[in-house]
Design a protein around this motif. Sequence first.
Motif, short mmCIF file in Angstrom:
data_model
loop_
_atom_site.label_atom_id
_atom_site.label_comp_id
_atom_site.label_asym_id
_atom_site.label_seq_id
_atom_site.Cartn_x
_atom_site.Cartn_y
_atom_site.Cartn_z
N ILE A 141 -10.61 5.45 -4.64
CA ILE A 141 -9.38 5.48 -3.85
C ILE A 141 -8.43 4.43 -4.43
O ILE A 141 -8.86 3.35 -4.83
CB ILE A 141 -9.67 5.22 -2.36
CG1 ILE A 141 -8.44 5.54 -1.50
CG2 ILE A 141 -10.18 3.83 -2.12
CD1 ILE A 141 -8.75 5.63 -0.01
N GLY A 142 -7.17 4.79 -4.51
CA GLY A 142 -6.15 3.88 -5.00
C GLY A 142 -4.99 3.85 -4.03
O GLY A 142 -4.94 4.62 -3.08
N PHE A 143 -4.04 2.96 -4.30
CA PHE A 143 -2.88 2.89 -3.44
C PHE A 143 -1.64 2.54 -4.24
O PHE A 143 -1.72 1.92 -5.29
CB PHE A 143 -3.09 1.89 -2.30
CG PHE A 143 -3.33 0.47 -2.75
CD1 PHE A 143 -2.27 -0.39 -2.99
CD2 PHE A 143 -4.61 0.00 -2.92
CE1 PHE A 143 -2.49 -1.69 -3.41
CE2 PHE A 143 -4.84 -1.31 -3.35
CZ PHE A 143 -3.77 -2.16 -3.58
N THR A 144 -0.50 2.98 -3.72
CA THR A 144 0.79 2.65 -4.29
C THR A 144 1.79 2.40 -3.17
O THR A 144 1.58 2.82 -2.03
CB THR A 144 1.33 3.78 -5.20
OG1 THR A 144 1.37 5.01 -4.46
CG2 THR A 144 0.46 3.96 -6.44
N VAL A 145 2.85 1.71 -3.53
CA VAL A 145 3.93 1.39 -2.60
C VAL A 145 5.22 1.93 -3.19
O VAL A 145 5.50 1.73 -4.37
CB VAL A 145 4.06 -0.14 -2.40
CG1 VAL A 145 5.22 -0.47 -1.48
CG2 VAL A 145 2.77 -0.72 -1.88
N SER A 146 6.00 2.64 -2.38
CA SER A 146 7.32 3.07 -2.82
C SER A 146 8.34 2.57 -1.80
O SER A 146 7.98 1.97 -0.78
CB SER A 146 7.39 4.58 -2.97
OG SER A 146 7.34 5.20 -1.71
N ALA A 147 9.60 2.84 -2.04
CA ALA A 147 10.66 2.33 -1.16
C ALA A 147 10.54 2.85 0.26
O ALA A 147 10.85 2.14 1.22
CB ALA A 147 12.03 2.68 -1.73
N ARG A 148 10.07 4.09 0.42
CA ARG A 148 10.07 4.71 1.76
C ARG A 148 8.70 4.91 2.38
O ARG A 148 8.60 5.27 3.54
CB ARG A 148 10.78 6.06 1.67
CG ARG A 148 12.24 5.89 1.36
CD ARG A 148 12.99 7.15 1.62
NE ARG A 148 14.40 6.91 1.45
CZ ARG A 148 15.20 7.68 0.75
NH1 ARG A 148 14.73 8.75 0.16
NH2 ARG A 148 16.47 7.39 0.65
N ARG A 205 0.60 10.22 2.21
CA ARG A 205 1.72 9.29 2.39
C ARG A 205 1.85 8.91 3.87
O ARG A 205 1.69 9.75 4.74
CB ARG A 205 3.02 9.93 1.91
CG ARG A 205 3.08 10.12 0.43
CD ARG A 205 4.38 10.80 0.00
NE ARG A 205 4.28 11.27 -1.35
CZ ARG A 205 3.78 12.46 -1.71
NH1 ARG A 205 3.34 13.30 -0.80
NH2 ARG A 205 3.71 12.79 -2.99
N PHE A 206 2.21 7.63 4.08
CA PHE A 206 2.31 7.11 5.44
C PHE A 206 3.19 5.87 5.42
O PHE A 206 3.64 5.44 4.35
CB PHE A 206 0.92 6.80 6.01
CG PHE A 206 0.14 5.86 5.13
CD1 PHE A 206 0.11 4.50 5.41
CD2 PHE A 206 -0.56 6.33 4.03
CE1 PHE A 206 -0.58 3.63 4.59
CE2 PHE A 206 -1.27 5.46 3.20
CZ PHE A 206 -1.28 4.11 3.49
N THR A 207 3.43 5.30 6.57
CA THR A 207 4.21 4.07 6.69
C THR A 207 3.40 3.06 7.49
O THR A 207 2.45 3.42 8.19
CB THR A 207 5.55 4.33 7.41
OG1 THR A 207 5.26 4.72 8.75
CG2 THR A 207 6.38 5.39 6.71
N PRO A 208 3.79 1.80 7.44
CA PRO A 208 3.10 0.81 8.27
C PRO A 208 3.22 1.13 9.77
O PRO A 208 2.32 0.82 10.53
CB PRO A 208 3.81 -0.51 7.94
CG PRO A 208 4.32 -0.31 6.56
CD PRO A 208 4.73 1.15 6.50
N GLU A 209 4.31 1.77 10.13
CA GLU A 209 4.50 2.13 11.55
C GLU A 209 3.66 3.34 11.96
O GLU A 209 3.35 3.52 13.14
CB GLU A 209 5.98 2.43 11.81
CG GLU A 209 6.90 1.26 11.58
CD GLU A 209 7.20 1.00 10.10
OE1 GLU A 209 7.46 -0.17 9.77
OE2 GLU A 209 7.16 1.93 9.28
#
Length: 116
Positions: free
Chosen positions: A52-59, A89-93
Amino acid sequence: MDSVDEALAAIKNPQRTCLQRIVAVARDAAPEAVAGTSYGMPVLKVDGKPLIGFTVSARHLSVHPFSPAVIDRLRATLDGFALSKGTVRFTPEHTLPDEAVRELVLARRAEIRGTA
């Protein structure tokens, strides 16, 4: 500090806190996993293969189980999240629940080991 922890340290909050929790759940589900990189992203690996990996994008944030089959198998569990071939894809919220992360990790590990 390993490559995953270094990548997490470079991310600003609230994204960092969210991803730290996801990595902690993944490490708990697969304690034999080791940190590394794959496709230019921080990952946990099992048996030399990306788990499993992770990335961060602007949105949004993304978790990558590196398997369209795992995404398809867990589609009902991941309802309400944006899905693509090998990405959630998801957000902290609106973050992934711990149980969904655990299921992703266990399904991918079983796939890697041929026990799926």
